[in-house]
Design a protein around this motif. Sequence first.
Motif, PDB file in Angstrom:
ATOM      1  N   ALA A 304      71.952  46.489  10.963  1.00  0.00           N
ATOM      2  CA  ALA A 304      72.459  46.128   9.629  1.00  0.00           C
ATOM      3  C   ALA A 304      71.951  44.753   9.219  1.00  0.00           C
ATOM      4  CB  ALA A 304      73.989  46.159   9.629  1.00  0.00           C
ATOM      5  N   LEU A 305      71.925  43.828  10.172  1.00  0.00           N
ATOM      6  CA  LEU A 305      71.450  42.474   9.896  1.00  0.00           C
ATOM      7  C   LEU A 305      69.970  42.479   9.531  1.00  0.00           C
ATOM      8  CD1 LEU A 305      72.580  39.451  10.184  1.00  0.00           C
ATOM      9  CD2 LEU A 305      71.273  39.417  12.312  1.00  0.00           C
ATOM     10  N   CYS A 306      69.191  43.197  10.326  1.00  0.00           N
ATOM     11  CA  CYS A 306      67.751  43.290  10.078  1.00  0.00           C
ATOM     12  C   CYS A 306      67.470  43.899   8.702  1.00  0.00           C
ATOM     13  CB  CYS A 306      67.099  44.123  11.180  1.00  0.00           C
ATOM     14  SG  CYS A 306      65.314  44.323  11.014  1.00  0.00           S
ATOM     15  N   HIS A 307      68.223  44.908   8.356  1.00  0.00           N
ATOM     16  CA  HIS A 307      68.017  45.597   7.076  1.00  0.00           C
ATOM     17  C   HIS A 307      68.242  44.656   5.898  1.00  0.00           C
ATOM     18  CE1 HIS A 307      68.009  48.778   4.082  1.00  0.00           C
ATOM     19  NE2 HIS A 307      69.149  48.298   3.608  1.00  0.00           N
ATOM     20  N   ILE A 308      69.340  43.891   5.917  1.00  0.00           N
ATOM     21  CA  ILE A 308      69.629  43.028   4.767  1.00  0.00           C
ATOM     22  C   ILE A 308      68.647  41.861   4.700  1.00  0.00           C
ATOM     23  CG2 ILE A 308      71.366  41.698   6.038  1.00  0.00           C
ATOM     24  CD1 ILE A 308      71.296  42.488   2.252  1.00  0.00           C
ATOM     25  N   VAL A 309      68.207  41.344   5.858  1.00  0.00           N
ATOM     26  CA  VAL A 309      67.232  40.248   5.837  1.00  0.00           C
ATOM     27  C   VAL A 309      65.912  40.738   5.235  1.00  0.00           C
ATOM     28  CG1 VAL A 309      65.830  38.697   7.264  1.00  0.00           C
ATOM     29  CG2 VAL A 309      68.272  38.975   7.743  1.00  0.00           C
ATOM     30  N   LYS A 310      65.443  41.896   5.672  1.00  0.00           N
ATOM     31  CA  LYS A 310      64.189  42.437   5.131  1.00  0.00           C
ATOM     32  C   LYS A 310      64.311  42.754   3.643  1.00  0.00           C
ATOM     33  CE  LYS A 310      62.218  44.254   9.415  1.00  0.00           C
ATOM     34  NZ  LYS A 310      61.747  45.445  10.151  1.00  0.00           N
ATOM     35  N   LEU A 311      65.494  43.208   3.238  1.00  0.00           N
ATOM     36  CA  LEU A 311      65.718  43.502   1.824  1.00  0.00           C
ATOM     37  C   LEU A 311      65.644  42.219   0.994  1.00  0.00           C
ATOM     38  CD1 LEU A 311      66.432  45.548  -0.381  1.00  0.00           C
ATOM     39  CD2 LEU A 311      68.862  45.178   0.165  1.00  0.00           C
ATOM     40  N   MET A 312      66.269  41.148   1.465  1.00  0.00           N
ATOM     41  CA  MET A 312      66.233  39.881   0.730  1.00  0.00           C
ATOM     42  C   MET A 312      64.815  39.302   0.711  1.00  0.00           C
ATOM     43  SD  MET A 312      69.834  37.893   1.549  1.00  0.00           S
ATOM     44  CE  MET A 312      69.710  38.024   3.333  1.00  0.00           C
ATOM     45  N   GLN A 313      64.078  39.488   1.790  1.00  0.00           N
ATOM     46  CA  GLN A 313      62.684  39.044   1.804  1.00  0.00           C
ATOM     47  C   GLN A 313      61.875  39.783   0.736  1.00  0.00           C
ATOM     48  OE1 GLN A 313      61.838  39.863   5.928  1.00  0.00           O
ATOM     49  NE2 GLN A 313      62.045  37.710   6.540  1.00  0.00           N
ATOM     50  N   LYS A 314      62.092  41.090   0.608  1.00  0.00           N
ATOM     51  CA  LYS A 314      61.397  41.882  -0.411  1.00  0.00           C
ATOM     52  C   LYS A 314      61.807  41.467  -1.816  1.00  0.00           C
ATOM     53  CE  LYS A 314      60.623  46.069   2.351  1.00  0.00           C
ATOM     54  NZ  LYS A 314      60.975  47.505   2.526  1.00  0.00           N
ATOM     55  N   GLU A 315      63.051  41.024  -1.959  1.00  0.00           N
ATOM     56  CA  GLU A 315      63.550  40.589  -3.260  1.00  0.00           C
ATOM     57  C   GLU A 315      63.010  39.207  -3.653  1.00  0.00           C
ATOM     58  OE1 GLU A 315      67.881  42.926  -2.941  1.00  0.00           O
ATOM     59  OE2 GLU A 315      67.741  40.758  -2.624  1.00  0.00           O
ATOM     60  N   GLY A 316      62.295  38.574  -2.718  1.00  0.00           N
ATOM     61  CA  GLY A 316      61.649  37.314  -3.053  1.00  0.00           C
ATOM     62  C   GLY A 316      62.303  36.060  -2.504  1.00  0.00           C
ATOM     63  N   VAL A 317      63.269  36.220  -1.596  1.00  0.00           N
ATOM     64  CA  VAL A 317      63.879  35.037  -0.983  1.00  0.00           C
ATOM     65  C   VAL A 317      62.853  34.411  -0.036  1.00  0.00           C
ATOM     66  CG1 VAL A 317      65.744  34.141   0.457  1.00  0.00           C
ATOM     67  CG2 VAL A 317      66.202  36.010  -1.145  1.00  0.00           C
ATOM     68  N   LYS A 318      62.465  33.195  -0.311  1.00  0.00           N
ATOM     69  CA  LYS A 318      61.419  32.524   0.458  1.00  0.00           C
ATOM     70  C   LYS A 318      62.002  31.803   1.668  1.00  0.00           C
ATOM     71  CE  LYS A 318      58.304  33.624  -2.617  1.00  0.00           C
ATOM     72  NZ  LYS A 318      57.292  34.669  -2.334  1.00  0.00           N
ATOM     73  N   ASN A 319      61.127  31.567   2.640  1.00  0.00           N
ATOM     74  CA  ASN A 319      61.497  30.785   3.823  1.00  0.00           C
ATOM     75  C   ASN A 319      62.688  31.386   4.558  1.00  0.00           C
ATOM     76  OD1 ASN A 319      59.707  28.794   4.468  1.00  0.00           O
ATOM     77  ND2 ASN A 319      60.873  27.116   3.555  1.00  0.00           N
ATOM     78  N   LEU A 320      62.752  32.705   4.585  1.00  0.00           N
ATOM     79  CA  LEU A 320      63.823  33.426   5.278  1.00  0.00           C
ATOM     80  C   LEU A 320      63.199  34.179   6.453  1.00  0.00           C
ATOM     81  CD1 LEU A 320      66.825  34.332   5.348  1.00  0.00           C
ATOM     82  CD2 LEU A 320      66.163  36.249   3.851  1.00  0.00           C
ATOM     83  N   PHE A 321      63.707  33.929   7.659  1.00  0.00           N
ATOM     84  CA  PHE A 321      63.095  34.469   8.870  1.00  0.00           C
ATOM     85  C   PHE A 321      64.127  35.216   9.711  1.00  0.00           C
ATOM     86  CE2 PHE A 321      60.937  30.641   7.538  1.00  0.00           C
ATOM     87  CZ  PHE A 321      59.597  30.999   7.557  1.00  0.00           C
ATOM     88  N   LEU A 322      63.641  36.163  10.499  1.00  0.00           N
ATOM     89  CA  LEU A 322      64.500  36.938  11.385  1.00  0.00           C
ATOM     90  C   LEU A 322      64.135  36.649  12.830  1.00  0.00           C
ATOM     91  CD1 LEU A 322      66.701  39.205  11.537  1.00  0.00           C
ATOM     92  CD2 LEU A 322      64.799  40.824  11.752  1.00  0.00           C
ATOM     93  N   MET A 323      65.132  36.314  13.623  1.00  0.00           N
ATOM     94  CA  MET A 323      64.969  36.159  15.069  1.00  0.00           C
ATOM     95  C   MET A 323      65.368  37.479  15.718  1.00  0.00           C
ATOM     96  SD  MET A 323      64.344  33.815  17.508  1.00  0.00           S
ATOM     97  CE  MET A 323      64.886  33.137  19.079  1.00  0.00           C
ATOM     98  N   LYS A 324      64.390  38.167  16.312  1.00  0.00           N
ATOM     99  CA  LYS A 324      64.638  39.492  16.887  1.00  0.00           C
ATOM    100  C   LYS A 324      65.314  39.369  18.250  1.00  0.00           C
ATOM    101  CE  LYS A 324      63.282  42.903  15.394  1.00  0.00           C
ATOM    102  NZ  LYS A 324      63.974  43.884  14.494  1.00  0.00           N
ATOM    103  N   SER A 325      66.117  40.381  18.578  1.00  0.00           N
ATOM    104  CA  SER A 325      66.825  40.382  19.864  1.00  0.00           C
ATOM    105  C   SER A 325      65.854  40.352  21.044  1.00  0.00           C
ATOM    106  CB  SER A 325      67.731  41.607  19.961  1.00  0.00           C
ATOM    107  OG  SER A 325      66.975  42.805  19.829  1.00  0.00           O
ATOM    108  N   LYS A 326      64.710  41.003  20.904  1.00  0.00           N
ATOM    109  CA  LYS A 326      63.741  41.066  21.999  1.00  0.00           C
ATOM    110  C   LYS A 326      63.129  39.693  22.302  1.00  0.00           C
ATOM    111  CE  LYS A 326      59.811  42.211  19.003  1.00  0.00           C
ATOM    112  NZ  LYS A 326      58.750  43.195  18.703  1.00  0.00           N
ATOM    113  N   ASP A 327      63.267  38.746  21.361  1.00  0.00           N
ATOM    114  CA  ASP A 327      62.698  37.415  21.571  1.00  0.00           C
ATOM    115  C   ASP A 327      63.572  36.536  22.468  1.00  0.00           C
ATOM    116  OD1 ASP A 327      60.521  38.023  19.953  1.00  0.00           O
ATOM    117  OD2 ASP A 327      61.558  37.381  18.133  1.00  0.00           O
TER     118      ASP A 327
END
Length: 362
Positions: A304-327
Amino acid sequence: MLKLIQATFCLLIGLTLQAHAQSFTWYNPMEASPSCINGRAWNEEIKASYARMPERLQRNMPEKVRNFSKNAAGLSIMFTTNTRNLQIKYTIEPGAQMVNMARLNQAGVDLYATNKRGKTHWIGNHMQWNWKDTITFTFRDLETKTGVYELFLPPYSTVTSLKIGCDKKAHFSFVPTRTDKPVVIYGSSIVQGASPSRPGLTWTNTLKRITGLNIVNLGFSGSCLMEPEVFDAICEIDARCFVIDPIPNSYRLTANEIATRIRYGVTQIRQRSYAPIIISESYLQADRAFHPHAEDQLRKANKALCHIVKLMQKEGVKNLFLMKSKDIKMTEDAMIEATHPNDIGCIIYANAYKKKLKKVLR
Protein backbone atom coordinates in the motif's frame (compact mmCIF):
# COMPACT_ATOMS: atom_id res chain seq x y z
CA MET A 1 39.34 -6.56 65.48
CA LEU A 2 37.89 -7.69 62.13
CA LYS A 3 34.95 -5.30 62.50
CA LEU A 4 37.37 -2.44 63.24
CA ILE A 5 39.39 -3.22 60.11
CA GLN A 6 36.19 -3.39 58.00
CA ALA A 7 34.94 -0.09 59.41
CA THR A 8 38.30 1.59 58.77
CA PHE A 9 38.38 0.25 55.21
CA CYS A 10 34.86 1.51 54.50
CA LEU A 11 35.78 4.92 55.94
CA LEU A 12 38.87 5.16 53.74
CA ILE A 13 36.87 4.20 50.66
CA GLY A 14 34.24 6.78 51.52
CA LEU A 15 36.81 9.51 52.07
CA THR A 16 38.53 8.59 48.79
CA LEU A 17 35.27 8.79 46.84
CA GLN A 18 34.36 12.06 48.57
CA ALA A 19 37.74 13.58 47.80
CA HIS A 20 37.46 12.50 44.19
CA ALA A 21 33.97 13.96 43.92
CA GLN A 22 35.23 17.23 45.38
CA SER A 23 37.96 17.41 42.74
CA PHE A 24 35.44 18.03 39.95
CA THR A 25 34.28 21.34 38.56
CA TRP A 26 30.70 21.00 37.35
CA TYR A 27 29.16 22.33 34.13
CA ASN A 28 25.43 22.44 33.39
CA PRO A 29 24.48 22.23 29.67
CA MET A 30 21.27 24.16 30.39
CA GLU A 31 23.37 27.13 31.46
CA ALA A 32 25.44 27.14 28.26
CA SER A 33 25.05 30.13 25.96
CA PRO A 34 24.58 29.60 23.11
CA SER A 35 22.75 26.26 23.40
CA CYS A 36 24.78 23.05 23.19
CA ILE A 37 21.97 20.48 22.79
CA ASN A 38 22.23 18.67 19.45
CA GLY A 39 19.73 16.39 17.72
CA ARG A 40 16.46 18.27 17.94
CA ALA A 41 14.47 20.88 16.10
CA TRP A 42 12.84 23.82 17.92
CA ASN A 43 16.04 24.12 19.98
CA GLU A 44 15.60 27.77 20.88
CA GLU A 45 11.97 27.22 21.81
CA ILE A 46 12.56 24.17 24.01
CA LYS A 47 15.67 25.53 25.77
CA ALA A 48 15.16 24.53 29.40
CA SER A 49 14.49 20.79 29.03
CA TYR A 50 15.80 17.69 27.28
CA ALA A 51 12.48 17.11 25.47
CA ARG A 52 12.28 16.80 21.68
CA MET A 53 9.18 18.93 21.15
CA PRO A 54 8.10 22.26 22.64
CA GLU A 55 5.10 22.27 24.97
CA ARG A 56 2.84 24.03 22.45
CA LEU A 57 3.22 21.00 20.14
CA GLN A 58 3.12 18.38 22.91
CA ARG A 59 -0.33 19.62 23.92
CA ASN A 60 -1.79 18.69 20.51
CA MET A 61 -0.18 15.25 20.22
CA PRO A 62 -1.70 11.82 20.87
CA GLU A 63 -0.83 10.70 24.39
CA LYS A 64 1.94 8.24 23.44
CA VAL A 65 3.63 10.75 21.14
CA ARG A 66 3.39 13.43 23.82
CA ASN A 67 4.93 11.14 26.46
CA PHE A 68 7.74 9.77 24.30
CA SER A 69 8.57 13.21 22.92
CA LYS A 70 9.89 13.98 26.41
CA ASN A 71 12.51 11.23 26.08
CA ALA A 72 16.01 12.31 25.05
CA ALA A 73 16.29 10.04 21.99
CA GLY A 74 18.99 11.23 19.60
CA LEU A 75 20.05 14.15 21.78
CA SER A 76 23.74 14.74 22.38
CA ILE A 77 26.01 17.29 24.01
CA MET A 78 29.41 18.20 22.58
CA PHE A 79 32.25 19.77 24.54
CA THR A 80 36.01 20.18 24.50
CA THR A 81 38.23 19.38 27.45
CA ASN A 82 41.68 18.14 28.38
CA THR A 83 40.52 16.55 31.62
CA ARG A 84 41.93 13.24 32.79
CA ASN A 85 38.76 12.36 34.68
CA LEU A 86 35.17 12.97 33.67
CA GLN A 87 31.89 12.31 35.42
CA ILE A 88 28.32 12.60 34.15
CA LYS A 89 25.74 13.13 36.88
CA TYR A 90 22.06 13.15 35.94
CA THR A 91 18.51 12.36 37.01
CA ILE A 92 15.63 10.86 35.07
CA GLU A 93 11.93 10.47 35.65
CA PRO A 94 11.09 7.09 37.23
CA GLY A 95 9.98 4.42 34.79
CA ALA A 96 9.65 0.66 34.52
CA GLN A 97 12.51 -1.30 32.99
CA MET A 98 11.46 -2.47 29.51
CA VAL A 99 11.89 -6.22 29.01
CA ASN A 100 13.30 -5.88 25.48
CA MET A 101 15.71 -3.09 26.35
CA ALA A 102 19.16 -3.12 27.94
CA ARG A 103 19.22 -0.83 30.96
CA LEU A 104 22.33 0.82 29.55
CA ASN A 105 20.36 1.81 26.45
CA GLN A 106 17.12 2.76 28.18
CA ALA A 107 18.64 4.95 30.87
CA GLY A 108 22.39 5.16 30.31
CA VAL A 109 24.65 7.64 28.55
CA ASP A 110 27.34 6.95 25.95
CA LEU A 111 30.55 8.84 25.27
CA TYR A 112 32.68 9.32 22.15
CA ALA A 113 35.71 11.56 21.59
CA THR A 114 37.55 12.89 18.57
CA ASN A 115 41.28 13.48 19.01
CA LYS A 116 43.50 16.10 17.37
CA ARG A 117 44.09 13.81 14.37
CA GLY A 118 40.35 13.76 13.68
CA LYS A 119 39.86 10.13 14.71
CA THR A 120 36.69 9.40 16.68
CA HIS A 121 36.72 6.69 19.34
CA TRP A 122 34.14 5.24 21.71
CA ILE A 123 35.01 5.55 25.42
CA GLY A 124 33.89 2.85 27.83
CA ASN A 125 33.44 3.61 31.51
CA HIS A 126 34.41 0.08 32.67
CA MET A 127 31.31 -0.26 34.86
CA GLN A 128 32.20 2.79 36.94
CA TRP A 129 28.61 3.84 37.40
CA ASN A 130 26.05 4.35 40.11
CA TRP A 131 22.37 3.67 39.39
CA LYS A 132 20.81 5.37 42.42
CA ASP A 133 18.32 8.25 42.27
CA THR A 134 21.10 10.38 40.84
CA ILE A 135 22.89 8.32 38.20
CA THR A 136 26.62 8.79 37.69
CA PHE A 137 28.89 7.56 34.90
CA THR A 138 32.59 8.08 35.57
CA PHE A 139 35.42 7.97 33.02
CA ARG A 140 38.89 7.90 34.58
CA ASP A 141 42.48 8.29 33.40
CA LEU A 142 41.68 9.58 29.94
CA GLU A 143 44.62 10.12 27.58
CA THR A 144 42.98 12.17 24.83
CA LYS A 145 44.66 15.39 25.99
CA THR A 146 42.49 18.03 24.30
CA GLY A 147 39.58 16.28 22.61
CA VAL A 148 36.10 17.01 21.29
CA TYR A 149 33.63 14.84 23.16
CA GLU A 150 30.07 13.88 22.28
CA LEU A 151 27.78 12.59 25.01
CA PHE A 152 24.70 10.70 23.78
CA LEU A 153 21.71 10.85 26.13
CA PRO A 154 19.37 7.96 26.99
CA PRO A 155 16.84 7.32 24.19
CA TYR A 156 14.10 5.93 26.40
CA SER A 157 14.30 8.16 29.48
CA THR A 158 13.17 11.67 30.35
CA VAL A 159 16.23 13.51 31.63
CA THR A 160 15.37 16.03 34.36
CA SER A 161 18.87 17.28 35.20
CA LEU A 162 22.43 16.75 34.01
CA LYS A 163 25.90 18.01 34.90
CA ILE A 164 29.34 17.22 33.55
CA GLY A 165 32.24 17.14 35.99
CA CYS A 166 35.90 17.65 35.03
CA ASP A 167 39.17 17.93 36.96
CA LYS A 168 39.35 21.33 38.65
CA LYS A 169 42.34 22.61 36.67
CA ALA A 170 41.17 21.21 33.34
CA HIS A 171 39.96 23.29 30.41
CA PHE A 172 36.26 22.79 29.56
CA SER A 173 33.99 24.40 26.98
CA PHE A 174 30.62 23.44 25.51
CA VAL A 175 30.44 23.30 21.70
CA PRO A 176 27.47 25.31 20.37
CA THR A 177 24.60 23.44 18.75
CA ARG A 178 24.99 22.60 15.08
CA THR A 179 23.11 24.98 12.80
CA ASP A 180 23.28 23.06 9.51
CA LYS A 181 19.99 21.75 8.18
CA PRO A 182 19.15 18.35 9.69
CA VAL A 183 17.95 15.05 8.31
CA VAL A 184 14.64 14.58 10.14
CA ILE A 185 13.72 10.94 10.78
CA TYR A 186 10.16 10.13 11.82
CA GLY A 187 9.36 6.59 12.86
CA SER A 188 8.54 4.03 15.51
CA SER A 189 10.38 2.50 18.47
CA ILE A 190 13.11 1.36 16.07
CA VAL A 191 13.83 4.99 15.21
CA GLN A 192 13.54 6.12 18.83
CA GLY A 193 16.23 3.66 19.84
CA ALA A 194 15.05 0.07 20.35
CA SER A 195 16.99 -2.07 21.01
CA PRO A 196 20.79 -2.00 20.86
CA SER A 197 22.97 -2.34 23.95
CA ARG A 198 23.80 1.37 24.44
CA PRO A 199 22.71 4.82 23.17
CA GLY A 200 25.59 5.40 20.73
CA LEU A 201 24.52 2.30 18.79
CA THR A 202 20.92 3.26 18.04
CA TRP A 203 20.72 3.32 14.27
CA THR A 204 20.07 7.06 14.03
CA ASN A 205 23.07 7.85 16.26
CA THR A 206 25.17 5.37 14.27
CA LEU A 207 24.06 7.06 11.05
CA LYS A 208 25.07 10.43 12.48
CA ARG A 209 28.53 9.15 13.38
CA ILE A 210 29.27 7.40 10.09
CA THR A 211 27.97 10.19 7.83
CA GLY A 212 28.56 13.37 9.83
CA LEU A 213 24.97 14.42 9.09
CA ASN A 214 22.95 16.44 11.55
CA ILE A 215 20.16 14.03 12.59
CA VAL A 216 16.88 14.87 14.33
CA ASN A 217 15.25 11.80 15.88
CA LEU A 218 11.45 11.91 15.87
CA GLY A 219 10.88 8.27 16.75
CA PHE A 220 7.96 7.51 19.04
CA SER A 221 7.61 4.00 20.43
CA GLY A 222 4.38 2.28 19.40
CA SER A 223 3.10 5.58 18.04
CA CYS A 224 4.20 6.09 14.45
CA LEU A 225 0.74 5.98 12.90
CA MET A 226 1.38 8.97 10.62
CA GLU A 227 -0.90 11.15 12.72
CA PRO A 228 -1.76 14.50 11.09
CA GLU A 229 -0.66 16.35 14.24
CA VAL A 230 2.85 14.88 13.89
CA PHE A 231 3.09 15.81 10.21
CA ASP A 232 1.90 19.33 11.07
CA ALA A 233 4.80 19.59 13.51
CA ILE A 234 7.39 18.03 11.19
CA CYS A 235 6.66 20.43 8.35
CA GLU A 236 7.75 23.33 10.60
CA ILE A 237 11.35 22.08 10.41
CA ASP A 238 13.72 23.56 7.85
CA ALA A 239 15.28 20.21 6.98
CA ARG A 240 17.85 19.01 4.51
CA CYS A 241 15.87 15.79 4.08
CA PHE A 242 12.82 14.10 5.62
CA VAL A 243 12.73 10.35 6.30
CA ILE A 244 9.35 8.76 7.08
CA ASP A 245 9.68 5.16 8.34
CA PRO A 246 6.14 4.30 9.48
CA ILE A 247 5.28 0.69 8.66
CA PRO A 248 6.62 -1.06 11.82
CA ASN A 249 3.59 0.50 13.56
CA SER A 250 1.37 1.63 10.69
CA TYR A 251 0.96 -1.90 9.28
CA ARG A 252 -2.12 -1.99 11.54
CA LEU A 253 -3.81 0.63 9.35
CA THR A 254 -5.86 -0.17 6.27
CA ALA A 255 -4.41 0.42 2.80
CA ASN A 256 -6.68 3.43 2.42
CA GLU A 257 -5.57 4.89 5.76
CA ILE A 258 -1.91 4.43 4.83
CA ALA A 259 -2.46 6.18 1.51
CA THR A 260 -4.50 9.01 3.02
CA ARG A 261 -2.04 9.71 5.82
CA ILE A 262 1.07 9.55 3.65
CA ARG A 263 -0.52 11.87 1.10
CA TYR A 264 -1.44 14.33 3.85
CA GLY A 265 2.09 14.28 5.27
CA VAL A 266 3.84 14.75 1.93
CA THR A 267 1.41 17.52 0.95
CA GLN A 268 1.99 19.37 4.23
CA ILE A 269 5.76 19.13 3.90
CA ARG A 270 5.69 20.21 0.26
CA GLN A 271 3.71 23.33 1.11
CA ARG A 272 6.77 24.56 3.04
CA SER A 273 9.78 22.67 1.74
CA TYR A 274 11.23 21.16 -1.44
CA ALA A 275 13.73 19.06 0.54
CA PRO A 276 13.94 15.36 -0.44
CA ILE A 277 11.44 13.04 1.23
CA ILE A 278 12.32 9.36 1.69
CA ILE A 279 9.42 7.08 2.56
CA SER A 280 10.47 3.66 3.84
CA GLU A 281 8.98 0.24 3.56
CA SER A 282 9.50 -2.06 6.52
CA TYR A 283 12.42 -4.48 6.41
CA LEU A 284 11.80 -8.18 5.66
CA GLN A 285 11.27 -10.40 8.71
CA ALA A 286 14.56 -12.03 9.66
CA ASP A 287 12.90 -15.19 11.04
CA ARG A 288 10.62 -15.86 8.08
CA ALA A 289 12.19 -19.30 7.42
CA PHE A 290 10.15 -20.82 10.26
CA HIS A 291 7.51 -18.06 10.40
CA PRO A 292 6.63 -17.57 6.72
CA HIS A 293 3.40 -15.74 7.57
CA ALA A 294 4.91 -13.45 10.22
CA GLU A 295 5.32 -10.66 7.70
CA ASP A 296 2.03 -11.03 5.83
CA GLN A 297 0.63 -7.81 7.31
CA LEU A 298 3.91 -6.01 6.71
CA ARG A 299 3.90 -7.09 3.05
CA LYS A 300 0.38 -5.73 2.60
CA ALA A 301 1.31 -2.47 4.28
CA ASN A 302 4.50 -2.17 2.23
CA LYS A 303 2.49 -2.75 -0.93
CA ALA A 304 0.00 0.00 0.00
CA LEU A 305 2.86 2.36 0.84
CA CYS A 306 4.69 1.63 -2.40
CA HIS A 307 1.52 2.17 -4.42
CA ILE A 308 0.76 5.63 -3.01
CA VAL A 309 4.39 6.79 -3.31
CA LYS A 310 4.54 5.74 -6.98
CA LEU A 311 1.17 7.37 -7.59
CA MET A 312 2.34 10.69 -6.10
CA GLN A 313 5.53 10.48 -8.15
CA LYS A 314 3.42 10.08 -11.31
CA GLU A 315 1.30 13.03 -10.23
CA GLY A 316 4.43 15.16 -10.29
CA VAL A 317 5.58 15.29 -6.67
CA LYS A 318 9.30 15.99 -6.98
CA ASN A 319 12.14 14.80 -4.77
CA LEU A 320 10.04 11.93 -3.41
CA PHE A 321 11.88 8.63 -2.92
CA LEU A 322 11.03 5.12 -1.78
CA MET A 323 13.26 3.03 0.47
CA LYS A 324 12.54 -0.60 -0.44
CA SER A 325 12.39 -3.34 2.19
CA LYS A 326 15.03 -5.37 0.32
CA ASP A 327 17.51 -2.51 0.84
CA ILE A 328 17.53 -3.12 4.63
CA LYS A 329 19.08 -6.56 4.68
CA MET A 330 18.28 -7.84 8.16
CA THR A 331 19.86 -11.15 9.15
CA GLU A 332 18.68 -13.63 11.77
CA ASP A 333 21.41 -12.43 14.15
CA ALA A 334 20.33 -8.80 13.73
CA MET A 335 17.19 -8.94 15.86
CA ILE A 336 16.39 -9.39 19.54
CA GLU A 337 12.81 -10.75 19.30
CA ALA A 338 12.04 -10.40 15.56
CA THR A 339 10.61 -6.90 16.07
CA HIS A 340 13.53 -4.69 17.10
CA PRO A 341 17.13 -4.69 15.87
CA ASN A 342 20.06 -5.35 18.15
CA ASP A 343 23.54 -3.82 17.72
CA ILE A 344 24.09 -5.72 14.47
CA GLY A 345 20.67 -4.74 13.15
CA CYS A 346 21.19 -1.07 13.97
CA ILE A 347 24.44 -1.06 12.01
CA ILE A 348 22.64 -2.71 9.07
CA TYR A 349 19.89 -0.08 9.30
CA ALA A 350 22.39 2.80 9.44
CA ASN A 351 24.44 1.52 6.50
CA ALA A 352 21.28 1.09 4.38
CA TYR A 353 20.25 4.69 5.04
CA LYS A 354 23.80 5.93 4.50
CA LYS A 355 23.70 4.43 1.02
CA LYS A 356 20.23 5.86 0.30
CA LEU A 357 21.05 9.34 1.59
CA LYS A 358 24.25 9.42 -0.44
CA LYS A 359 22.16 9.06 -3.60
CA VAL A 360 19.42 11.44 -2.50
CA LEU A 361 21.63 14.25 -1.17
CA ARG A 362 24.29 14.32 -3.91
